[in-house]
Design an enzyme around this catalytic site. Structure first.
Site, PDB file in Angstrom:
ATOM      1  N   SER A  21       1.099  -1.213  -0.029  1.00 50.04           N
ATOM      2  CA  SER A  21      -0.156  -0.126  -0.151  1.00 50.04           C
ATOM      3  C   SER A  21       1.043   1.245  -0.118  1.00 50.04           C
ATOM      4  O   SER A  21       1.959   1.230  -0.451  1.00 50.04           O
ATOM      5  CB  SER A  21      -0.764   0.080   1.222  1.00 50.04           C
ATOM      6  OG  SER A  21      -2.019   1.059   1.149  1.00 50.04           O
ATOM      7  N   ASN A  22       0.234   2.351   0.497  1.00 49.48           N
ATOM      8  CA  ASN A  22       1.131   3.531   0.454  1.00 49.48           C
ATOM      9  C   ASN A  22       0.689   4.351   1.594  1.00 49.48           C
ATOM     10  O   ASN A  22      -0.279   4.080   2.205  1.00 49.48           O
ATOM     11  CB  ASN A  22       1.180   4.395  -0.855  1.00 49.48           C
ATOM     12  CG  ASN A  22      -0.232   4.575  -1.181  1.00 49.48           C
ATOM     13  OD1 ASN A  22      -0.944   5.510  -0.833  1.00 49.48           O
ATOM     14  ND2 ASN A  22      -0.783   4.033  -2.313  1.00 49.48           N
ATOM     15  N   ALA A  23       1.342   5.700   1.676  1.00 55.99           N
ATOM     16  CA  ALA A  23       0.896   6.317   3.117  1.00 55.99           C
ATOM     17  C   ALA A  23      -0.189   7.531   2.860  1.00 55.99           C
ATOM     18  O   ALA A  23      -0.309   8.371   3.602  1.00 55.99           O
ATOM     19  CB  ALA A  23       2.512   7.245   3.491  1.00 55.99           C
ATOM     20  N   ALA A  88      -4.688   7.392  -3.922  1.00 50.30           N
ATOM     21  CA  ALA A  88      -3.375   6.964  -4.291  1.00 50.30           C
ATOM     22  C   ALA A  88      -3.531   5.553  -4.612  1.00 50.30           C
ATOM     23  O   ALA A  88      -3.396   4.858  -3.610  1.00 50.30           O
ATOM     24  CB  ALA A  88      -2.654   7.272  -3.040  1.00 50.30           C
TER      25      ALA A  88
END
Ligand code: CTP
Length: 211
Positions: A21-23, A88
């Site tokens: 995943s991402n932030a 995102a």
């Protein structure tokens, strides 16, 4: 007007407990949703796994994976006037998602990944009267890369920004249009950028407005 807004990250699972995943905090998309609601619009909000409280007046669809976000976007697209794709989205997913937890073994491990659905590109192919606004997160040559996404995904506007805005309260963005216009915001709050994007959406439609 009917806005379709996506927010937050997506997750791609390797096994039942691990994911890529991402932030992304989802703040940008939530600010856009709140602004659009305050201005009297209908909002469908499609959100990845994020913690903040969600605006109650939106029709909210919670998703986890890119495929779930894609299906929700495709389902609601036909009756949407303006899409603002601030999520995102994970670009890759594991080729195989294990049903059992992957056990630790000595030595290196290789992950095999395949591309996820590019939701915005697909919306660009399907679009009729809808206005499409995408984001472009860039570390290098932001303008050139953002313009190439604008063309490739058949967008009306693209908001170029840097990874500094991920998880931040503020954002420094350049809005580029398919008509060749460009506007740099300087460092502003995400609420300020949200208002600008909603006004941009309104300017293309004869929409009822509240202030
Ligand atoms: N996007 C999408 N589906 C994906 C990937 C991205 O809909 N699978 C959307 C994002 O929500 C964003 C825009 O496409 O509005 C651009 O996303 P970005 O991550 O900046 O670019 P990518 O197209 O993923 O290209 P790259 O990662 O190579 O820069």
């Amino acid at each position: 007007m009917h806005f379709l807004i996506t927010a937050g990250p997506t997750r791609e699972y390797l096994d039942p407990v691990r994911f890529i995943s991402n932030a992304s905090s989802g703040r940008m998309g939530l600010s856009i949703a709140r602004t659009a609601l305050r201005r009297g619009h209908q909002v469908t909000l499609i959100v990845g796994p994020i913690a903040p409280r969600l605006p109650q007046a939106a029709r909210t669809i919670r998703v986890e994976t890119t495929e779930q976000m894609a299906q929700a976007c495709f389902k609601h697209f036909a009756r949407t006037d303006c899409v603002i794709m601030s999520a995102a989205v994970a670009d890759y997913q594991p080729v195989v998602c294990r049903t059992s937890k992957i056990k630790k073994r000595p030595g290196k491990m290789t992950l095999h990944l395949k591309p996820t659905t590019d939701i915005l590109a697909e919306l660009g192919r399907r679009k009729k009267r809808q206005l499409l606004i995408g984001f472009a997160l860039e570390t290098d040559q932001p303008r050139a890369n953002a313009l190439s996404k604008l063309k490739k995904k058949n967008l009306d506007y693209v908001v170029a920004n840097s990874p500094l805005s991920l998880s931040s309260e503020r954002i420094e963005a350049t809005i580029l249009s398919a008509a060749g216009e460009s506007f740099s915001t300087g460092s502003v709050s995400k609420l300020t950028l949200a208002r600008r994007l909603v006004l941009l959406g309104e300017s293309h439609f004869d929409a009822p407005r509240r202030h």
